[in-house]
Design a protein around this motif. Structure first.
Motif, PDB file in Angstrom:
ATOM      1  N   THR A  44      17.968 -39.878   4.257  1.00 36.27           N
ATOM      2  CA  THR A  44      16.762 -39.150   4.645  1.00 36.27           C
ATOM      3  C   THR A  44      17.016 -38.343   5.908  1.00 36.27           C
ATOM      4  O   THR A  44      16.602 -37.193   6.019  1.00 36.27           O
ATOM      5  N   LYS A  47      18.929 -35.249   5.022  1.00 35.78           N
ATOM      6  CA  LYS A  47      18.185 -34.261   4.247  1.00 35.78           C
ATOM      7  C   LYS A  47      17.170 -33.515   5.103  1.00 35.78           C
ATOM      8  O   LYS A  47      16.976 -32.339   4.927  1.00 35.78           O
ATOM      9  N   GLU A  48      16.485 -34.204   6.010  1.00 32.61           N
ATOM     10  CA  GLU A  48      15.451 -33.574   6.823  1.00 32.61           C
ATOM     11  C   GLU A  48      16.014 -33.213   8.192  1.00 32.61           C
ATOM     12  O   GLU A  48      16.681 -34.017   8.820  1.00 32.61           O
ATOM     13  N   LYS A  91      13.385 -30.274   4.586  1.00 33.31           N
ATOM     14  CA  LYS A  91      14.438 -30.798   3.723  1.00 33.31           C
ATOM     15  C   LYS A  91      14.987 -29.688   2.841  1.00 33.31           C
ATOM     16  O   LYS A  91      14.391 -28.609   2.741  1.00 33.31           O
ATOM     17  N   THR A  92      16.091 -29.948   2.214  1.00 31.75           N
ATOM     18  CA  THR A  92      16.731 -28.981   1.332  1.00 31.75           C
ATOM     19  C   THR A  92      15.762 -28.601   0.215  1.00 31.75           C
ATOM     20  O   THR A  92      15.144 -29.467  -0.401  1.00 31.75           O
TER      21      THR A  92
END
Length: 145
Positions: A44, A47-48, A91-92
């Motif tokens: 996580t 990603k963020e 995020k992505t």
């Protein structure tokens, strides 16, 4: 003379009770369970991330350009140097809408390696819809003396 209590009235844990407690503790503190939550927290975090950027046009940085996360009301405004820091970790796959009056709105998709955005906005056409009112002639007012 000592009185013997029946088995059901003895104080303390029986062997079966101790075995149940030990098995429960071994399952509760098993390393596999501990690692699974750490991995997801790490994933996580990867990603963020906080996104920063610079918005400009062909003449230089744009002050007060809007940067909004598509589909929300969360956004940021550029400073006098055209720089911004987005207030929410993205995020992505998230899409940022970058807009400024008189310029085309840009959509920027956040990729896996995006941490800084540098965008040059192109000028857009502003059209005024309507016609002049020619039904009554214009009359200037005489100045009062």
């Amino acid at each position: 003379m000592k009185t013997r209590l029946p088995f059901t009235q003895k104080k303390g844990f029986s062997r079966l009770g101790v075995m149940i407690i030990l098995m429960t503790a071994s399952l509760a503190f098993h390393p596999i369970y501990g690692q699974s939550s750490e991995v997801s927290a790490t994933q996580t975090a990867q990603k963020e991330r906080i996104i920063k950027g610079l918005i400009s046009d062909s003449y230089g940085p744009l002050e007060s350009a809007n940067v909004v996360l598509k589909g929300t009301k969360i956004g940021a405004v550029t400073d006098s140097k055209g720089e911004f820091t987005f207030p929410k970790a993205l995020k992505t796959g998230d899409i940022l809408l970058i807009s400024y009056l008189g310029y085309e709105t840009e959509e920027v998709k956040i990729e896996a390696n995006t941490s800084f955005i540098k965008t040059i906005l192109s000028e857009g056409l502003i059209e005024f819809v309507g016609a002049l009112n020619t039904d009554k002639p214009y009359k200037s007012k005489k100045p009062k003396h």
